[in-house]
Enzyme design. Sequence first.
Site, mmCIF file in Angstrom:
data_model
loop_
_atom_site.group_PDB
_atom_site.id
_atom_site.type_symbol
_atom_site.label_atom_id
_atom_site.label_comp_id
_atom_site.label_asym_id
_atom_site.label_seq_id
_atom_site.Cartn_x
_atom_site.Cartn_y
_atom_site.Cartn_z
ATOM 1 N N CYS A 10 40.221 -14.158 7.827
ATOM 2 C CA CYS A 10 40.014 -15.414 6.783
ATOM 3 C C CYS A 10 39.312 -14.521 5.773
ATOM 4 O O CYS A 10 39.149 -13.375 5.906
ATOM 5 C CB CYS A 10 39.095 -16.539 7.668
ATOM 6 S SG CYS A 10 37.492 -16.046 7.978
ATOM 7 N N ASN A 13 35.103 -13.799 7.423
ATOM 8 C CA ASN A 13 35.046 -13.699 9.051
ATOM 9 C C ASN A 13 33.688 -14.051 9.454
ATOM 10 O O ASN A 13 33.131 -13.742 10.230
ATOM 11 C CB ASN A 13 35.117 -11.939 9.253
ATOM 12 C CG ASN A 13 35.306 -11.855 10.640
ATOM 13 O OD1 ASN A 13 34.633 -10.904 11.007
ATOM 14 N ND2 ASN A 13 36.108 -12.829 11.536
ATOM 15 N N CYS A 15 33.602 -18.125 9.391
ATOM 16 C CA CYS A 15 33.726 -19.563 9.919
ATOM 17 C C CYS A 15 35.415 -19.512 10.550
ATOM 18 O O CYS A 15 35.108 -19.885 11.843
ATOM 19 C CB CYS A 15 34.105 -20.425 8.510
ATOM 20 S SG CYS A 15 32.636 -20.518 7.454
ATOM 21 N N ARG A 16 36.471 -19.598 9.905
ATOM 22 C CA ARG A 16 37.731 -19.898 10.842
ATOM 23 C C ARG A 16 38.127 -18.528 11.884
ATOM 24 O O ARG A 16 38.426 -18.996 12.926
ATOM 25 C CB ARG A 16 38.722 -19.933 9.780
ATOM 26 C CG ARG A 16 38.512 -21.192 8.867
ATOM 27 C CD ARG A 16 39.709 -21.140 7.684
ATOM 28 N NE ARG A 16 39.255 -20.106 6.557
ATOM 29 C CZ ARG A 16 39.952 -19.652 5.700
ATOM 30 N NH1 ARG A 16 40.832 -20.516 5.226
ATOM 31 N NH2 ARG A 16 39.311 -18.890 4.690
ATOM 32 N N SER A 17 38.183 -17.480 11.197
ATOM 33 C CA SER A 17 38.618 -16.417 12.097
ATOM 34 C C SER A 17 37.902 -16.161 13.322
ATOM 35 O O SER A 17 38.147 -15.845 14.525
ATOM 36 C CB SER A 17 38.835 -15.160 11.241
ATOM 37 O OG SER A 17 37.684 -14.719 10.769
ATOM 38 N N ASP A 124 39.165 -23.869 4.699
ATOM 39 C CA ASP A 124 37.930 -23.380 4.843
ATOM 40 C C ASP A 124 36.837 -24.255 4.757
ATOM 41 O O ASP A 124 36.738 -24.982 3.707
ATOM 42 C CB ASP A 124 37.723 -22.367 3.496
ATOM 43 C CG ASP A 124 36.775 -21.477 3.896
ATOM 44 O OD1 ASP A 124 35.914 -21.562 4.548
ATOM 45 O OD2 ASP A 124 36.528 -20.115 2.947
#
Length: 152
Positions: A10, A13, A15-17, A124
Site C-alpha cells: 500500500c 505500509n 494500514c492496509r498492507s 485507504d
Amino acid sequence: MPAPSILFVCLGNICRSPLAEGIYRHLTAGARQTPVIASAGTGDWHVGSPPDRRSIKIAAAKGIDISRQRARQVKPHDFHDFELVVAMDGSNLARLKALRPESATAELHLFADLAFGTGEDVPDPYHGDLADFEEVYSMLFAGCSAVVSKFG
C-alpha cells in the site's frame, strides 16, 4: 500447490498492507509449507514505524497480532524475492509497475483482481475512523481467504 510467497503493498505500509500480511499469515499458519509473507509501502514516510494503532486494534480484536510489524519501502529485490507483489489500489499498482526491474520474476496484481476478479481498490482508511478500518479488514479477510483457497 503451496501458497505463493507474497508481498502486500500500500502507500505507507501502516494500514492496509500490514493488515493483509497479518491476515494472510494467520490463514496460512497451519499449512504444510508456510509461504514467505511480507508487506511494504511505495512511499518512505513511515519506514520503521509500527502499523497504525487502528489497524493493530482491529487485527487484535480478530485474534491477529500485527504490532511487531514495521513499515518498510518496496525495494528492487522484492520483485525477485516474491512470487506475487499485490497492490491495494490502482495508484500503488502503477507505482509498482514503474519500480519493477526488467529482470523481475514476480507477478504484479491488484488485490481485488487476484482475490475477487474485480478491479476495485481497497480503500485507504487512514483519514477515516475505526469503522473504515473494520470495513477494510473485512474486505482483506475475504480476499486473503479467496487467495489461500486458490492455492490450497
